[in-house]
Enzyme design. Structure first.
Site: not given
Length: 501
Positions: A167-169, A164, A129
């Site tokens: 999404e990761e979290g 994003t 990112r």
């Protein structure tokens, strides 16, 4: 042929016919039963392309799913040598080449006949990112090379992309609750069931370039930008999730050093979080090589900065706290830097950097907040020689960062995510659960199984074992009688020939 022998043969033939008739009746009248064939196993590969390193995880699950979601287990994990793929911005081909040893290992694990149908994903996180924000064309070149490398293997490659923060979290939250069986569990009835009246846990993730918090709040999420919905195993979940770019450990410590440099207004930097007597040199260009830090206009990129550790716990804690803004403004409850966050609720699993930083100081065993504070204060008050003596096998970087990394971890949890002395015992620091690594990749694989077609259980008609035994015995009897009949016929023909003579 004698009449007596003919009578015997007649009775034998009749008996054979009778036994054959009985066998037919037995096989027809005794009901068959249905048996389920063993479920076919499917495999999946997920690359976790983080900011500091890349790992490949090999998963498998039965082709038959439970309420639309696969029951996934980890087969193996492979750590890719070298730094994260974002570090190959000037050598994109090197990023692709670095993945091949782990792909070779995966090909040894997955059966050859299933490799071409194995879905394979690469998810990049905050490191990419940042690279995309810095130079989007270089980020695209890195992705092109890793895609080219994976495409050379006989797998169903479904693309490389940047996840994003949400999404990761969220994927990390799925992993936590799946492993702790709050989403689905194997019951005493030997089947998978949804647990009743079980509270889900929150997830705390600390990477190199970002940090994530995800949990189920006590009420509705008021900011739709932090609201996430999932459907897993037939149940809907509404979560709060937020990711903070630049507040992963590596980038946060870089911001800390940059703030100390700008406060000093010289090439000599006193670092209160580094051990007393520690020294290192780096250039302005090395310090300000990230979008997370902004070099002062007067700084020369080639200027060499001399950093000296002073080992001052109080000054260190104050410097770390200045990385955060504590103002919530008019937005109501907030977390880090005024971002909306409902009050933390329930139990949490803290993994990745949260675990590693405190585990280094032996603080992941449920110690009280006061003991954690005291231990961090002690390590921050140590000299370089003392730290080396305490951890003789640790690397230079680990020794240097023992104080700043643990101080940052504690400050992030207390000042950033608003835990306190009451809620601190609700945080459980883990690296694995049930021998499975805790991170976003398993949650990602579970989520993806929702869109991978399911295969129904296959039933076959199976005759009971006793029928096959009876049929075998009858067949043997029939063969013996047939042999006797043929022998008698041959004897009769021979006798007729002698009588003619």
């Amino acid at each position: 042929m004698s009449p007596r022998l003919l009578r015997v043969l007649g009775w034998g033939s009749a008996a054979a016919l009778g036994l054959l008739t009985v066998a037919v009746f037995v096989l027809v009248l005794i009901p068959a039963k249905n048996a389920v064939l063993p479920t076919r196993i499917k495999y999946g590969l997920v690359f976790d392309a983080g900011s500091t390193h890349t790992s490949l995880y090999i998963y498998r699950w039965p082709a038959h799913k439970e309420n639309g979601t696969g029951i996934v287990s980890q087969v193996e994990a492979c750590s890719v040598s070298g730094p994260g793929i974002s570090s190959y911005a000037d050598d994109p081909a090197g990023a692709g080449a670095s993945l091949k040893p782990c792909l070779d290992k995966a090909m040894q694990v997955i059966p050859a006949e299933q490799q071409r149908e194995t879905p394979t994903y690469l998810g990049a996180t905050a490191g990419m990112r940042l690279l995309r924000a810095q130079n989007s064309s270089k980020a695209e070149q890195v992705f092109a090379e890793v895609s080219k490398a994976i495409g050379q293997y006989p797998v169903d490659f479904r693309g490389a992309r940047i996840l994003t923060g949400s999404e990761e979290g969220s994927f990390g939250w799925i992993t936590v609750n799946y492993l702790l069986q709050t989403l689905v569990k194997f019951s005493f009835a030997e089947k998978w069931e949804q647990p009743q009246d079980t509270e889900v846990l929150g997830a705390l993730d600390l990477g190199g370039a970002s940090t994530q918090i995800t949990f189920q709040p006590g009420g509705p999420v008021e900011d739709r930008n932090t609201s996430v919905f999932f459907r897993l195993y037939g149940t809907n979940y509404s979560l709060y999730s937020h990711s903070y770019l630049c507040y992963g450990q590596s980038q946060a410590l870089k911001m800390l050093l940059a703030a100390l440099h700008q406060a000093s207004s010289s090439a000599e930097i006193s670092h209160p979080c580094y051990p007393r007597g520690y020294q290192e040199n780096l250039t302005v260009a090395e310090l300000y090589d990230s979008p997370c830090v902004h070099a002062p206009g007067s700084a020369s990129p080639g200027l060499v900065l001399r950093v000296t550790g002073t080992g001052e716990p109080g000054a260190c804690g104050a410097a770390v706290q200045r990385l955060f803004s504590s103002s919530c403004g008019a937005r109501g409850p907030c977390g880090l830097n005024g971002v909306y966050q409902p009050p933390v609720r329930g139990q949490f699993l803290a993994f990745s950097g949260f675990y590693h930083n405190l585990h280094f100081l032996n603080l992941t065993g449920g110690q009280s907040l006061s003991l954690v504070n005291a231990t961090i204060w002690q390590i921050c008050n140590s000299s370089w020689e003392q730290v080396q003596g305490l951890f003789p096998t640790a690397s230079r970087g680990q020794l240097r960062d023992a104080c700043p990394a643990s101080s940052y971890t504690l400050t992030l949890l207390l000042q950033g995510y608003k835990f306190n002395s009451t809620t601190w015992p609700n945080i459980h620091f883990v690296q694995q659960v049930a021998n499975v690594d805790v991170g976003w990749t398993l949650g990602c694989m579970l989520s993806l199984t929702n869109i991978i077609p399911s295969e129904p259980l296959t039933e076959v008609t199976e005759l009971p074992r006793r029928i096959w035994i009876a049929a075998t015995v009858l067949l043997a009897i029939m063969l013996i009688l047939t042999f006797c009949l043929l022998t008698a016929m041959c004897y009769q023909r021979s006798s007729s020939g002698y009588e003619q003579l």
